[in-house]
Enzyme design. Structure first.
Site, PDB file in Angstrom:
ATOM      1  N   PHE A 229       0.868  -1.181   0.000  1.00  7.68           N
ATOM      2  CA  PHE A 229       0.000   0.000   0.000  1.00  7.68           C
ATOM      3  C   PHE A 229       0.910   1.237   0.000  1.00  7.68           C
ATOM      4  CE2 PHE A 229      -1.922  -3.470   2.411  1.00  7.68           C
ATOM      5  CZ  PHE A 229      -3.164  -3.621   1.826  1.00  7.68           C
ATOM      6  N   ASP A 298       0.468  -0.484   5.062  1.00  6.92           N
ATOM      7  CA  ASP A 298      -0.160   0.820   5.333  1.00  6.92           C
ATOM      8  C   ASP A 298      -1.438   0.965   4.509  1.00  6.92           C
ATOM      9  OD1 ASP A 298      -0.619   3.410   6.180  1.00  6.92           O
ATOM     10  OD2 ASP A 298       0.861   4.324   4.853  1.00  6.92           O
ATOM     11  N   CYS A 338      -5.165   3.539   9.776  1.00  3.63           N
ATOM     12  CA  CYS A 338      -5.411   4.989   9.753  1.00  3.63           C
ATOM     13  C   CYS A 338      -6.882   5.286   9.990  1.00  3.63           C
ATOM     14  CB  CYS A 338      -4.935   5.606   8.444  1.00  3.63           C
ATOM     15  SG  CYS A 338      -5.748   4.936   7.001  1.00  3.63           S
TER      16      CYS A 338
HETATM   17  N1  SAH Z   1       2.011   4.196   2.437  1.00  4.61           N
HETATM   18  C1  SAH Z   1       1.636   5.438   1.826  1.00  4.61           C
HETATM   19  C2  SAH Z   1       0.172   5.790   1.997  1.00  4.61           C
HETATM   20  C3  SAH Z   1      -0.755   4.700   1.609  1.00  4.61           C
HETATM   21  S1  SAH Z   1      -2.405   5.192   1.382  1.00  4.61           S
HETATM   22  C4  SAH Z   1       2.516   6.545   2.374  1.00  4.61           C
HETATM   23  O1  SAH Z   1       3.255   6.294   3.310  1.00  4.61           O
HETATM   24  O2  SAH Z   1       2.465   7.638   1.838  1.00  4.61           O
HETATM   25  C5  SAH Z   1      -3.138   3.695   0.939  1.00  4.61           C
HETATM   26  C6  SAH Z   1      -2.783   3.192  -0.447  1.00  4.61           C
HETATM   27  O3  SAH Z   1      -3.319   1.897  -0.575  1.00  4.61           O
HETATM   28  C7  SAH Z   1      -3.337   3.996  -1.607  1.00  4.61           C
HETATM   29  O4  SAH Z   1      -2.292   4.392  -2.431  1.00  4.61           O
HETATM   30  C8  SAH Z   1      -4.265   3.016  -2.353  1.00  4.61           C
HETATM   31  O5  SAH Z   1      -4.187   3.143  -3.754  1.00  4.61           O
HETATM   32  C9  SAH Z   1      -3.715   1.705  -1.919  1.00  4.61           C
HETATM   33  N2  SAH Z   1      -4.633   0.564  -1.917  1.00  4.61           N
HETATM   34  C10 SAH Z   1      -5.921   0.501  -1.530  1.00  4.61           C
HETATM   35  N3  SAH Z   1      -6.385  -0.771  -1.566  1.00  4.61           N
HETATM   36  C11 SAH Z   1      -5.362  -1.535  -2.005  1.00  4.61           C
HETATM   37  C12 SAH Z   1      -5.199  -2.936  -2.234  1.00  4.61           C
HETATM   38  N4  SAH Z   1      -6.183  -3.801  -2.004  1.00  4.61           N
HETATM   39  N5  SAH Z   1      -3.997  -3.367  -2.672  1.00  4.61           N
HETATM   40  C13 SAH Z   1      -2.988  -2.501  -2.885  1.00  4.61           C
HETATM   41  N6  SAH Z   1      -3.080  -1.176  -2.668  1.00  4.61           N
HETATM   42  C14 SAH Z   1      -4.247  -0.695  -2.224  1.00  4.61           C
END
Ligand code: SAH
Length: 400
Positions: A229, A298, A338
């Site tokens: 993520f 995350d 979060c």
């Molecule tokens: N780790 C990042 C923030 C992540 S926000 C930082 O530190 O800045 C959450 C992210 O998860 C988003 O980019 C979204 O596109 C992604 N996401 C949501 N569901 C997901 C899934 N099932 N698999 C992979 N990514 C996912």
């Protein structure tokens, strides 16, 4: 003469949190309203005995019918709002003084006593978001105060969050001052990152994880790191910067994966961006018998309501189980929630229960939260939303 404020009578039993500094009065916490306040107008709140609780803004369209701005007799004036903006910016000077850092959250809504006002600084661009009707009318006051304190090249009003519709407001974006640069590149702890202000998630980037991005460096030298993520790659880039042997960054969004690749090039770092659903990817990695030294999880908020807690716990547990299977003895797991509906203790127990199911022993190295430019207001627990759990696997998978 000023119009007399309408008076909102709060039902018995709900006054305590307000006395302790909580700013919200829900519609179902109101016994009756004396007078006929228009939406967006100032009201006085009193308890069941008629004792003064504070002054705030009324909006019959919102579940949060009153948002208190003062808890004592202080009048709500433009000057008060201006001072609050300035006071918020004053604290952020500390964050912006960190080496190689030109971005931070300048205003964090209720926690800065400005309900529904979010403001982020991305280098020379300041992005402002106003999510409450009560604050909407102070847009110019807030904008002027921001121009005064921060002197940004561009002030961008990003009022496109659909939450605004729940408050009875429309969605729009507008450049208030200057021009929005075609490309915004920020520096976070010395690492350069492209921010997609117009098309990106939230105000454009996740500033709340800055300190945690930095924190991963100490575990990363020579490590094989998996950032799940990843969005724009904050954790992945810091791991690579700190000398990781290999870094993979996974996200389900094409835009995010593109950002990760661009950011790696921007910093001369090697990160492998992977477009995938992390749930499937992690499961597949387990099946392939892959091993990592550091894994970061995350995910977005699995629960936006208290009622979905059980499902959310299941989601957090599932990815923790997979991640732990991919970590040998000594491996580091950093896992995040979060969602403010997820209490820290419940989240921690959920992660621990994954270890228990796998008969693994884990050590808690640190329990962190959002960076300090997202301060937690005492008496308003909702301002603490990010839980950051750092674990070390003390032993390897049980041998059979
Ligand atoms: N780790 C990042 C923030 C992540 S926000 C930082 O530190 O800045 C959450 C992210 O998860 C988003 O980019 C979204 O596109 C992604 N996401 C949501 N569901 C997901 C899934 N099932 N698999 C992979 N990514 C996912």
């Amino acid at each position: 003469m000023a119009k007399t404020e309408a008076v909102v009578h709060v039902i018995n039993g709900r006054q305590k949190k307000l006395v302790h500094g909580h700013p919200w009065i829900y519609g179902n916490e109101i016994e009756r309203v004396e007078g006929d306040p228009a939406d967006g107008e100032l009201v006085e709140a009193v308890d069941f005995r008629g004792r003064f609780l504070g002054r705030g803004i009324y909006n019959s369209h919102s579940l949060l019918t009153v948002r208190l701005l003062t808890h004592d007799g202080t009048e709500v004036t433009e000057e008060l709002i201006r001072e609050r903006v300035k006071n918020a910016c004053r604290m952020r000077k500390t964050v912006l003084a960190r080496p190689g850092t030109d971005s931070c959250r300048l205003i964090y809504g209720e926690a800065d006593l400005l309900p529904g006002v979010i403001c982020d600084r991305f280098g020379g661009t300041v992005v402002l978001q106003i999510l409450t009707l009560g604050m909407e009318k102070y847009t110019d006051v807030i904008a002027d105060a921001l121009m005064d304190c921060e002197q940004p090249e561009c002030l961008y009003l990003k009022n496109d969050d659909r939450i605004r519709q729940k408050e009875g407001m429309d969605c729009f974006v507008r450049v208030i001052r200057g021009n929005l640069p075609e490309t915004v590149i920020v520096t976070e702890n010395g690492i350069r990152m492209k921010v997609d202000i117009e098309g990106g998630q939230k105000t454009g980037s996740f500033l709340d994880q800055k300190a945690n991005h930095l924190y991963v460096r100490q575990f990363s030298k020579d490590a094989r790191v998996l950032d799940c993520f990843s969005y724009s790659g904050g954790f992945a880039l810091n791991a690579a910067y700190a000398g990781a042997r290999e870094v993979r960054a996974v996200d389900i969004s094409e835009g995010a994966v593109r950002l990760i690749a661009e950011n790696a090039v921007l910093n001369g770092l090697t990160v492998e961006p992977i477009l995938a659903n992390c749930f499937d990817f992690l499961r597949e990695q387990v099946r392939l018998g892959e091993q990592y030294d550091v894994i970061i999880l995350d995910p977005p908020a699995f629960t936006k309501a208290h009622a979905n807690m059980e499902n959310a716990c299941r989601g957090y547990k599932e990815i923790a189980l997979s991640a732990m299977r991919l970590l040998p003895a000594g491996g580091i797991l950093a896992t995040h929630s979060c969602s403010y509906h997820m209490p820290e203790e419940t989240f921690l127990n959920t992660v621990y229960s994954a270890a228990q199911d796998l008969h693994r022993t884990v050590q808690l190295l640190d329990l962190r939260r959002q960076d300090m430019d997202h301060p937690v207001l005492a008496g308003y627990p909702e301002s603490h939303y990010l839980k950051s759990v750092w674990l070390r696997m003390l032993d390897g998978p049980a041998s059979r």
